[in-house]
Design a protein around this motif. Structure first.
Motif, mmCIF file in Angstrom:
data_model
loop_
_atom_site.group_PDB
_atom_site.id
_atom_site.type_symbol
_atom_site.label_atom_id
_atom_site.label_comp_id
_atom_site.label_asym_id
_atom_site.label_seq_id
_atom_site.Cartn_x
_atom_site.Cartn_y
_atom_site.Cartn_z
ATOM 1 N N TYR A 1 -56.899 7.630 -64.080
ATOM 2 C CA TYR A 1 -57.478 6.343 -63.721
ATOM 3 C C TYR A 1 -58.573 5.919 -64.692
ATOM 4 C CZ TYR A 1 -55.079 7.272 -59.325
ATOM 5 O OH TYR A 1 -54.120 7.551 -58.389
ATOM 6 N N ALA A 2 -58.759 4.615 -64.781
ATOM 7 C CA ALA A 2 -59.809 4.034 -65.617
ATOM 8 C C ALA A 2 -60.942 3.518 -64.728
ATOM 9 C CB ALA A 2 -59.246 2.892 -66.462
ATOM 10 N N ALA B 1 -63.936 0.512 -68.680
ATOM 11 C CA ALA B 1 -62.690 0.815 -69.391
ATOM 12 C C ALA B 1 -62.096 -0.404 -70.083
ATOM 13 C CB ALA B 1 -61.666 1.405 -68.422
ATOM 14 N N GLY C 1 -62.420 1.871 -73.027
ATOM 15 C CA GLY C 1 -61.301 2.762 -72.772
ATOM 16 C C GLY C 1 -61.603 3.753 -71.657
ATOM 17 N N LYS C 2 -60.587 4.530 -71.297
ATOM 18 C CA LYS C 2 -60.677 5.411 -70.129
ATOM 19 C C LYS C 2 -61.713 6.513 -70.300
ATOM 20 C CE LYS C 2 -56.979 7.790 -69.329
ATOM 21 N NZ LYS C 2 -55.598 8.089 -68.905
ATOM 22 N N TRP D 1 -65.458 6.757 -68.229
ATOM 23 C CA TRP D 1 -65.914 7.823 -67.333
ATOM 24 C C TRP D 1 -67.248 8.405 -67.798
ATOM 25 C CZ3 TRP D 1 -64.622 9.036 -62.596
ATOM 26 C CH2 TRP D 1 -63.369 8.660 -62.106
#
Length: 504
Positions: free
Chosen positions: A80-81, A86, A90-91, A95
């Protein structure tokens, strides 16, 4: 056990030259290292200075068990993003940015509970800090393995990451102790919280992801807004879980004199034991079996499917390799305090002495991991790490002079850094790069399970065998891991399973 021995499939993304990754992973290591000492060694020292009994301090060391179970939420980091972040970064970086907000908020909570009069509340913020620190590491480790899949590429990136990590740990440990010596623990935690937040704006200014769909500042505002309910929900979940555990313990008649170690060990080992019991069935699975394609279980089942019964040998080895380092971190600071060293001396030992010694060890260990057979590098790391534990036996037996503390810390941190660098490369080579975050989280989590379980019982152990017996034992356990190495060198991966579709 070299790259050929544990080799994995083709990378899912093209490798990027290591020289471009070094500054990035120096920063990411710094981001993760700052908070680690604050819920571990610094917190244990803080509790000791507030006259909390040694058994309770040992129980607080179990907060460090949380990273052992990071595999429970690591598939979420792979799949998941993060909303908002994101869209531009980006992912993986999404995070990381979310985790840094969680780290900052948790450390502020620890700052305003620094009187240690409400230990359940202290534990709540310590667990939250451990959770978000671990989540940052999961995202960063997964990205590292994706970008640099080979042993030669991994070694310099691991060195940069550990230099940043250990520099931050030393800065947090030494800085917090020195600030507390001149002010109080609240100011110390607030200062480290601000330092831990500094990488956030740096990452926010980095380039957009190739698949970016939003603008920088809009994504930043949206991501920050989305982070608020996420952080609140994580706090509520941890508080509710803590309340349930305390109620259950009270109902079961668990008190301060109850030996909790067997209970905690049984709970902690359960998921790993279930996978081990299922090994014969896992080994018979076809490469495209539904269980191997499961998004939640597939990454972990794949490890047992690829290495078969040799997985048990690998898990036994990794669980013993870092025992000495973790246990030394748990009781070293309380031991220094009990032996009569001042906060100023401890701060210098944690800073001016530990940092160069640790960085030298990391540099040598990373060079060995790149140039030597991994089996030889692992054996050398175990020997030097054991010597780092045994040096504390000498330190406890002589009068508390500054140079004695500094010499002991230098030997310990050099061995810790050297063994740590080799070990990270070894674990990275075991991982299937189709789902790096989940598998590295599983392996590195299990690698510290035994050590952190023993850390929770370290106070009870110290009461029975003393500080000298404690450090003699922990060094011997670390050295005993060498017995596994000749057998590990013969292990070969079976190949790759189909794996979860989302990882393809």
């Amino acid at each position: 056990m070299d790259a050929a021995a544990v080799g994995h499939g083709a990378p899912v993304t093209p490798a990027i030259p290591a020289r471009r990754l070094l500054p990035l992973y120096l920063l990411l290591g710094f981001s993760a290292g700052l908070p680690f000492f604050m819920f571990n060694a610094v917190l244990l020292l803080r509790l000791a200075r507030h006259d909390i009994d040694i058994v309770t301090i040992g129980y607080f060391a179990w907060v460090a068990l949380l990273p052992t179970f990071k595999f429970l939420w690591s598939p979420m980091v792979d799949r998941y993003a993060v909303p908002g972040f994101a869209r531009f970064w980006g992912k993986r970086r999404g995070w990381i940015l979310l985790s840094q907000l969680g780290i900052f908020a948790s450390m502020v909570g620890m700052a305003f509970t620094s009187s240690d009069t409400d230990l359940p509340l202290v534990a709540l913020f310590a667990v939250l800090l451990a959770f978000w620190t671990t989540t940052l590491e999961v995202a960063a480790d997964g990205w590292r393995i994706e970008l640099a899949p080979s042993q030669e590429q991994q070694a310099p990136i691991v060195a940069a990451n550990l230099w940043g990590y250990r520099s931050a740990m030393v800065a947090a440990g030494s800085g917090a102790v020195l600030i507390a010596a001149r002010s109080d623990w609240t100011v110390a935690y607030l200062a480290i919280a601000l330092a831990a937040f500094l990488p956030f704006p740096v990452l926010a200014l980095t380039r957009a992801d190739p698949d970016a769909r939003g603008r920088r500042w809009g994504s930043l505002l949206l991501g920050t807004a989305a982070a608020i309910p996420v952080l609140a929900a994580s706090c509520a979940v941890v508080a509710l879980a803590g309340w349930a555990v305390l109620r259950a313990a009270d109902g079961a008649g668990v008190g301060s004199d109850t030996n909790l170690t067997p209970i905690v060990m049984a709970v902690a080992l359960l998921p790993f034991a279930l996978l081990a019991l299922a090994l014969p069935r896992i080994r018979r699975l076809a490469p495209d079996a539904p269980l191997l394609r499961s998004p939640g279980l597939g990454p972990f089942v794949d490890i047992f499917w690829r290495y078969g019964f040799a997985t048990l040998l690998v898990l036994g080895f990794v669980s013993m390799y870092r025992v000495g380092d973790v246990l030394a971190l748990t009781l070293s600071h309380p031991m220094w305090d009990a032996h009569g060293y001042s906060l100023d001396q401890i701060g210098i030992a944690d800073g001016a002495v530990a940092l160069p010694a640790s960085m030298a060890g990391v540099g040598l260990g990373s060079w060995m991991a790149a140039k030597w057979r991994l089996s030889w590098a692992l054996a050398a790391g175990a020997l030097v790490a054991a010597m780092g534990n045994w040096i504390y036996v000498w330190l406890w037996s002589v009068p508390p002079e500054g140079w004695v503390l500094y010499a002991g810390v230098a030997v310990d941190q050099f061995g810790n850094g050297m063994a740590g660098a080799v070990f990270v490369v070894y674990l990275s080579m075991l991982v299937n790069p189709r789902f790096p975050a989940a598998q590295y989280a599983f392996l590195s989590g299990f690698a510290f399970l035994l050590a952190r379980l023993l850390a929770g019982a370290s106070g009870e152990m110290q009461q029975v065998i003393g500080y000298d017996g404690f450090f003699l034992l922990t060094g011997a356990i670390s050295l005993a891991a060498v017995i596994f190495i000749p057998f590990l060198a013969r292990i070969r991966s079976r190949g790759d399973s189909a794996g979860p579709a989302e990882a393809a």
